[in-house]
Design an enzyme around this catalytic site. Structure first.
Site, PDB file in Angstrom:
ATOM      1  N   ILE A  33       0.793  -1.372   0.085  1.00 60.15           N
ATOM      2  CA  ILE A  33       0.066   0.028   0.049  1.00 60.15           C
ATOM      3  C   ILE A  33       0.856   1.412  -0.056  1.00 60.15           C
ATOM      4  O   ILE A  33       0.327   2.248  -0.347  1.00 60.15           O
ATOM      5  CB  ILE A  33      -0.767  -0.094   1.173  1.00 60.15           C
ATOM      6  N   ASN A  89      11.808  -8.744   6.439  1.00 62.64           N
ATOM      7  CA  ASN A  89      12.123  -8.105   7.802  1.00 62.64           C
ATOM      8  C   ASN A  89      11.515  -8.890   9.126  1.00 62.64           C
ATOM      9  O   ASN A  89      10.445  -9.228   8.974  1.00 62.64           O
ATOM     10  CB  ASN A  89      11.206  -6.721   7.821  1.00 62.64           C
ATOM     11  N   GLY A  95      12.498  -3.467  11.360  1.00 57.60           N
ATOM     12  CA  GLY A  95      11.535  -2.756  11.015  1.00 57.60           C
ATOM     13  C   GLY A  95      10.231  -3.591  10.375  1.00 57.60           C
ATOM     14  O   GLY A  95       9.203  -3.183   9.697  1.00 57.60           O
ATOM     15  N   GLN A  96      10.097  -4.855  10.877  1.00 53.89           N
ATOM     16  CA  GLN A  96       8.729  -5.649  10.793  1.00 53.89           C
ATOM     17  C   GLN A  96       7.702  -4.831  11.661  1.00 53.89           C
ATOM     18  O   GLN A  96       7.666  -4.671  12.803  1.00 53.89           O
ATOM     19  CB  GLN A  96       9.071  -7.138  11.346  1.00 53.89           C
ATOM     20  N   HIS A 102       5.990 -12.231   5.449  1.00 57.03           N
ATOM     21  CA  HIS A 102       5.605 -11.571   3.867  1.00 57.03           C
ATOM     22  C   HIS A 102       7.192 -11.344   3.400  1.00 57.03           C
ATOM     23  O   HIS A 102       8.135 -10.721   4.135  1.00 57.03           O
ATOM     24  CB  HIS A 102       4.840 -10.377   4.021  1.00 57.03           C
TER      25      HIS A 102
HETATM   26  P1  5GP Z   1       7.257  -4.864   7.625  1.00 56.58           P
HETATM   27  O1  5GP Z   1       7.312  -3.340   7.847  1.00 56.58           O
HETATM   28  O2  5GP Z   1       6.186  -5.559   8.317  1.00 56.58           O
HETATM   29  O3  5GP Z   1       8.249  -5.490   6.895  1.00 56.58           O
HETATM   30  O4  5GP Z   1       6.282  -4.673   5.963  1.00 56.58           O
HETATM   31  C1  5GP Z   1       4.826  -4.188   6.129  1.00 56.58           C
HETATM   32  C2  5GP Z   1       4.308  -3.825   4.829  1.00 56.58           C
HETATM   33  O5  5GP Z   1       2.897  -3.757   4.880  1.00 56.58           O
HETATM   34  C3  5GP Z   1       4.756  -2.429   4.642  1.00 56.58           C
HETATM   35  O6  5GP Z   1       5.648  -2.027   3.527  1.00 56.58           O
HETATM   36  C4  5GP Z   1       3.370  -1.684   4.409  1.00 56.58           C
HETATM   37  O7  5GP Z   1       3.400  -0.567   3.528  1.00 56.58           O
HETATM   38  C5  5GP Z   1       2.733  -2.853   4.044  1.00 56.58           C
HETATM   39  N1  5GP Z   1       0.944  -2.473   4.392  1.00 56.58           N
HETATM   40  C6  5GP Z   1       0.713  -2.121   5.823  1.00 56.58           C
HETATM   41  N2  5GP Z   1      -0.734  -2.146   5.736  1.00 56.58           N
HETATM   42  C7  5GP Z   1      -1.194  -2.532   4.597  1.00 56.58           C
HETATM   43  C8  5GP Z   1      -2.477  -2.603   3.738  1.00 56.58           C
HETATM   44  O8  5GP Z   1      -3.556  -2.525   4.267  1.00 56.58           O
HETATM   45  N3  5GP Z   1      -2.589  -3.159   2.423  1.00 56.58           N
HETATM   46  C9  5GP Z   1      -1.282  -3.533   1.984  1.00 56.58           C
HETATM   47  N4  5GP Z   1      -1.555  -3.622   0.668  1.00 56.58           N
HETATM   48  N5  5GP Z   1       0.016  -3.316   2.356  1.00 56.58           N
HETATM   49  C10 5GP Z   1       0.000  -2.861   3.616  1.00 56.58           C
END
Ligand code: 5GP
Ligand code: ZN
Length: 116
Positions: A33, A89, A95-96, A102
């Site tokens: 997103i 992450n 940064g997770q 994912h």
């Molecule tokens: P992390 O920071 O856990 O490695 O990555 C989480 C990712 O999820 C971030 O890049 C963030 O932009 C994405 N994200 C958070 N909320 C949503 C959402 O509601 N929909 C989508 N498609 N991505 C999301």
């Protein structure tokens, strides 16, 4: 975390909308997103595991499929030959922010190394 409170479980179930890129019986790929590159796609297993280590410990075959799908996303986006990055992450300091494992698939521009 119970799966009914997990954002990515809700995307897998369709309760939260997302731009789906690819799907298999065990994985889903959808656009981030808040993209950090021209291509920024997330690949998740449909089953809930909090991080890559938990998935590796529980289901090596699905972890391998997540990586295979990350490459298929790159092929589909036309960035496989130029190069792309796959990032898991793992943990808050890395940064997770979403604790459903994912793989970030990033590409379409030059990527700095080391990352910040
Ligand atoms: P992390 O920071 O856990 O490695 O990555 C989480 C990712 O999820 C971030 O890049 C963030 O932009 C994405 N994200 C958070 N909320 C949503 C959402 O509601 N929909 C989508 N498609 N991505 C999301
Ligand atoms: Zn989940």
């Amino acid at each position: 975390m119970p799966t009914d409170e997990c954002l990515f479980c809700k995307i897998v179930s369709g309760d939260v909308p997302a731009k789906i890129v690819r799907e298999t019986d065990r994985t889903l790929a959808f656009r981030d997103i808040n993209p950090q590159a021209p291509t920024h796609v997330l690949v998740v297993p449909k089953d809930h595991y909090p991080d890559a280590a938990a998935l590796a410990a529980a289901d090596e075959a699905t972890l391998a499929l997540v990586l295979k799908e990350a490459h298929e996303v790159a092929v589909g986006e036309g960035i496989a030959d130029a190069g792309y990055r796959v990032v898991f992450n793992t943990g808050a300091e890395a940064g997770q922010t979403v604790f459903h494992v994912h793989a970030h698939v990033l590409g379409g521009r030059g990527l700095n190394w080391p990352p910040g």
